[in-house]
Design an enzyme around this catalytic site. Structure first.
Site, PDB file in Angstrom:
ATOM      1  N   LYS A  78     121.444  50.866  26.390  1.00  0.00           N
ATOM      2  CA  LYS A  78     120.347  51.619  25.759  1.00  0.00           C
ATOM      3  C   LYS A  78     120.579  51.930  24.280  1.00  0.00           C
ATOM      4  CE  LYS A  78     118.648  53.976  29.880  1.00  0.00           C
ATOM      5  NZ  LYS A  78     118.241  55.294  30.406  1.00  0.00           N
ATOM      6  N   ASP A 115     112.091  57.431  28.992  1.00  0.00           N
ATOM      7  CA  ASP A 115     112.737  58.494  29.784  1.00  0.00           C
ATOM      8  C   ASP A 115     112.116  59.841  29.435  1.00  0.00           C
ATOM      9  OD1 ASP A 115     114.541  57.077  31.330  1.00  0.00           O
ATOM     10  OD2 ASP A 115     116.050  57.037  29.744  1.00  0.00           O
TER      11      ASP A 115
END
Ligand code: ATR
Length: 299
Positions: A78, A115
């Site tokens: 990420k 997220d």
């Protein structure tokens, strides 16, 4: 729609979306996205690949050159993926992490962090809970996304509690200019008691309580109260011990399945410009957990 519809046959015209992570065998996004794609009758498949870290960029460039329609990025890539992209959306800038890559018409790659949307979906699923004072447990990537989400949700004050204080302090320092007051504290009984007595929102971003350690909880039951809304990143077991004890204390609860579906909905929308059926995504997850429990002999 039941989420079990057969997708169109795979042909030379089938579009491809790709998840990059390592390991990816137990990733849940293939479950929700393929169910939603099939239910919508879209001729697109979502597959997972697990490149070695040193081949991440080669894999990314090859996929884009070959016509991949969009990517999902998970642990451990990420942050590693960030310098390989052309632009970052505000959600990625706020968190320093990317979990969704959109491929533009001209091949330009933009990184998003959905997220943050996952946490917002959990907060939305908490009926009647307040938005004044949030407590976040954990200061990893998910904890940072939760801070950005609470900021977006208009929370005024947020305390980040972590086992290692330095990581929580780093997040507080990074959000020093936020209109939300962000403070750091150690995750212990004293810190929890003090923070939760004044809080109306609790978000657990650690993996404490995750299957097969379902008897663990990050928060002793005596600190939970009816004035709290509790969101748990842990999705299995459902409910977690934290959500069960919070409900027993009269608190509203949102399990981690809302987080998974919430982030997936926004990624799907970004890639395809269409709305997925969230009921299909939730059902696909429930069916997947029921099947894997049956395989491993758990209930
Ligand atoms: P993620 O990207 O999912 O947030 P991460 O960056 O590895 O994952 O962060 C995991 C978080 O869970 C950290 O805040 C970690 O605390 P430390 O920073 O002290 O390691 C927290 N965590 C993991 N296991 C924990 C445990 N058993 N008790 C308390 N906190 C835990």
């Amino acid at each position: 729609m039941t989420g079990t519809e057969a997708r169109p046959p795979i042909t030379g015209a089938t579009g491809v979306l790709v998840l990059l992570g390592r390991p990816v065998e137990h990733a849940l996004t293939p479950v929700i996205h393929n169910a939603a794609l099939a239910a919508a009758g879209l001729d697109v498949v979502y597959i997972a690949l697990s490149p070695r870290p040193e081949t991440l960029e080669m894999t990314l460039r090859g996929l884009i050159a070959g016509g991949c329609r969009g990517l999902c990025i998970t642990i451990p890539f990420k942050t590693q993926i960030v310098p390989m992209l052309d632009a970052l959306a505000p959600s990625s800038e706020a968190t320093g992490a990317v979990n969704t890559v959109v491929v533009g018409e001209d091949g330009r790659l933009t990184g998003y962090n959905t997220d943050v949307d996952g946490v917002l979906a959990c907060i939305d699923a908490l009926p009647g809970s307040g938005r004044e004072h949030g407590v976040i447990i954990g200061a990893g990537g998910a904890g940072r996304s939760a801070v950005a989400a609470l900021e977006q949700a208009g929370v005024r004050r947020c305390q980040v509690l972590n086992r290692s204080l330095d990581k929580a302090e780093k997040i507080a320092a990074d959000f020093a200019k936020s209109p939300m007051q962000v403070e750091a504290a150690v995750l212990d009984d004293q810190g929890l008691e003090r923070a939760l007595s004044e809080a109306d929102l609790l978000v657990n971003t650690t993996s404490v309580g995750m299957y097969p350690h379902g008897d663990a909880t990050p928060v002793p039951a005596r600190f939970l109260h009816s004035g709290l809304g509790v969101a748990d990143a842990v999705y299995r077991p459902n409910p977690t011990r934290l959500c069960r004890e919070a409900a027993e204390a009269g608190a509203a609860t949102a399990p981690g399945t809302h987080w998974i579906v919430g982030q997936g909905v926004v990624a799907y929308r970004l890639w395809l410009g269409a709305e997925p059926d969230t009921a299909v995504m939730h059902k696909a997850l429930a069916d997947y957990f029921a099947k894997s429990d049956a395989r491993s002999g758990n209930n």
